[in-house]
Design a protein around this motif. Structure first.
Motif, PDB file in Angstrom:
ATOM      1  N   ASP A 283      -4.754 -10.061   2.971  1.00  0.00           N
ATOM      2  CA  ASP A 283      -3.821 -11.180   3.092  1.00  0.00           C
ATOM      3  C   ASP A 283      -2.464 -10.770   2.511  1.00  0.00           C
ATOM      4  O   ASP A 283      -2.270 -10.738   1.294  1.00  0.00           O
TER       5      ASP A 283
ATOM      6  N   ARG B 130      -3.668   0.698  -6.479  1.00  0.00           N
ATOM      7  CA  ARG B 130      -4.158   1.609  -5.438  1.00  0.00           C
ATOM      8  C   ARG B 130      -5.669   1.494  -5.253  1.00  0.00           C
ATOM      9  O   ARG B 130      -6.144   1.321  -4.128  1.00  0.00           O
TER      10      ARG B 130
ATOM     11  N   GLY C 216      -2.069   1.626   9.068  1.00  0.00           N
ATOM     12  CA  GLY C 216      -3.225   2.194   8.382  1.00  0.00           C
ATOM     13  C   GLY C 216      -2.921   2.797   7.012  1.00  0.00           C
ATOM     14  O   GLY C 216      -3.754   3.506   6.439  1.00  0.00           O
ATOM     15  N   GLU C 217      -1.716   2.493   6.473  1.00  0.00           N
ATOM     16  CA  GLU C 217      -1.372   3.043   5.148  1.00  0.00           C
ATOM     17  C   GLU C 217      -2.054   2.298   4.005  1.00  0.00           C
ATOM     18  O   GLU C 217      -2.194   2.831   2.911  1.00  0.00           O
ATOM     19  N   ILE C 218      -2.413   1.048   4.271  1.00  0.00           N
ATOM     20  CA  ILE C 218      -3.173   0.273   3.276  1.00  0.00           C
ATOM     21  C   ILE C 218      -4.311  -0.461   3.975  1.00  0.00           C
ATOM     22  O   ILE C 218      -4.290  -0.641   5.197  1.00  0.00           O
ATOM     23  N   ARG C 219      -5.300  -0.866   3.190  1.00  0.00           N
ATOM     24  CA  ARG C 219      -6.426  -1.629   3.728  1.00  0.00           C
ATOM     25  C   ARG C 219      -5.934  -2.974   4.251  1.00  0.00           C
ATOM     26  O   ARG C 219      -5.001  -3.542   3.694  1.00  0.00           O
ATOM     27  N   PRO C 220      -6.594  -3.518   5.278  1.00  0.00           N
ATOM     28  CA  PRO C 220      -6.217  -4.863   5.726  1.00  0.00           C
ATOM     29  C   PRO C 220      -6.451  -5.885   4.615  1.00  0.00           C
ATOM     30  O   PRO C 220      -7.326  -5.700   3.761  1.00  0.00           O
TER      31      PRO C 220
ATOM     32  N   GLU D 164       0.455 -12.164   2.437  1.00  0.00           N
ATOM     33  CA  GLU D 164       1.206 -13.164   1.667  1.00  0.00           C
ATOM     34  C   GLU D 164       0.693 -13.229   0.223  1.00  0.00           C
ATOM     35  O   GLU D 164       1.474 -13.144  -0.728  1.00  0.00           O
ATOM     36  N   VAL D 165      -0.612 -13.347   0.080  1.00  0.00           N
ATOM     37  CA  VAL D 165      -1.196 -13.399  -1.274  1.00  0.00           C
ATOM     38  C   VAL D 165      -0.926 -12.095  -2.007  1.00  0.00           C
ATOM     39  O   VAL D 165      -0.556 -12.089  -3.190  1.00  0.00           O
ATOM     40  N   ARG D 166      -1.078 -10.971  -1.308  1.00  0.00           N
ATOM     41  CA  ARG D 166      -0.828  -9.681  -1.948  1.00  0.00           C
ATOM     42  C   ARG D 166       0.606  -9.554  -2.436  1.00  0.00           C
ATOM     43  O   ARG D 166       0.855  -9.049  -3.533  1.00  0.00           O
TER      44      ARG D 166
ATOM     45  N   LEU E  59       1.855   3.203  -0.285  1.00  0.00           N
ATOM     46  CA  LEU E  59       1.297   3.291  -1.633  1.00  0.00           C
ATOM     47  C   LEU E  59       2.314   3.929  -2.579  1.00  0.00           C
ATOM     48  O   LEU E  59       2.557   3.427  -3.673  1.00  0.00           O
TER      49      LEU E  59
END
Lengths: 194, 194
Positions: free
Chosen positions: B149, B189, B143-147, B151-153, B86
């Protein structure tokens, strides 16, 4: 903009020329596209172009303005009836991606405007952003979204839509636009924070 | 790409020509920029250009590749040492906006590549997106970010950076890039959800 035709036949011919200009400029690019090619595609004489348009620049600008009007209409239709701003974001993003898939040449023309007609390009996005910002502000006031910088958010959200349009529609012509819009919306709604 | 100079003086002259090409093509656009203008700006003879480059197309492509290398380096430097993904997002976005402010002509050249050299344009962003996606995947696994997609992200996040760069750096030359990056990062975030 342009010369308004006086007859139904004139109106139809002007429209045909505009669609041919969209096709030829969208495919070849503004610099390479010639008026001769546009009139050939429209199956009219070269001189006919000049009855309705002063120049290639003018027909180009008209296409950019048309794209603005169309996109706004498509987006308004898509979000009308959405229960809240978040759902409007999801629907709007999907509608935008579908619109790019339907009219790729109009979308390409807008991106060409960045260099061919920078003023029209800024107008296009600034007008869009202004309406978007106002919607975000209202949603913030009614508690539908978290408070935040509506101007920055509007441009950030437009950036998401544009880049997904480039990648997944223009380049790859993906047919799972629903899934792509959902994946992006997931981040727009809840962010990346775990 | 291009002819590698054999002497220090040759290396310096090639570099000067490349910087002049960046300046002239960045300001005038690829179609309007002439090799004569580039060599005039570099204070060399017209023929000197052809010792180092085969064509305007070639120098252009080299600038796009250079921009890719530079941007990746700037972003890597910016996020090295970030405690988590983040914070890396926040730092990366700010570093990108600052880089656009520092090298607006290189940034403009990349956008011209969309039409001048579509293959180089796609390569540029695809290479960038691939690395970005991998970083998001790793951050998801730790676990630093929510699961989500990745590629799209990745393309969505690149779209945010590009559009904020257009609006707040190229068009308006804002000097509060920290505040703009923070405002966008707030949405990245935590999303828009109240």
């Amino acid at each position: 903009m342009g010369t308004a035709p006086k007859t139904n036949r004139g109106t139809a011919r002007r429209k045909t020329l505009l669609r041919s200009a969209e096709k030829v400029i969208g495919e070849k690019g503004f610099a390479s596209a010639s008026i001769a090619e546009i009139t050939r595609d429209a199956e009219t004489a070269l001189g006919t172009f000049y009855i309705y348009f002063a120049s290639k620049e003018q027909v180009f600008r008209e296409l950019v303005v048309e794209m603005g009007t169309l996109t706004r209409r498509v987006m308004t239709d898509a979000v009308t009836g959405a229960p809240d701003r978040l759902e409007a974001e999801r629907r709007g993003l999907l509608a935008f991606l579908r619109f790019v898939a339907e009219r790729p040449s109009l979308y390409r023309i807008v991106e060409q405007a960045r260099f061919v007609d920078p003023e029209a390009y800024r107008d296009y996005f600034s007008r869009f952003a202004q309406a978007y910002r106002d919607q975000l502000l209202r949603a913030e006031q009614s508690g539908e979204i978290r408070p935040g910088d509506a101007e920055v958010r509007a441009w950030a959200l437009m950036g998401i839509a544009k880049n997904l349009g480039d990648r997944f529609v223009l380049w790859e012509e993906r047919d799972d636009l629903d899934a792509i819009a959902d994946a992006a919306f997931d981040m727009i709604r809840d962010g990346l924070s775990p």
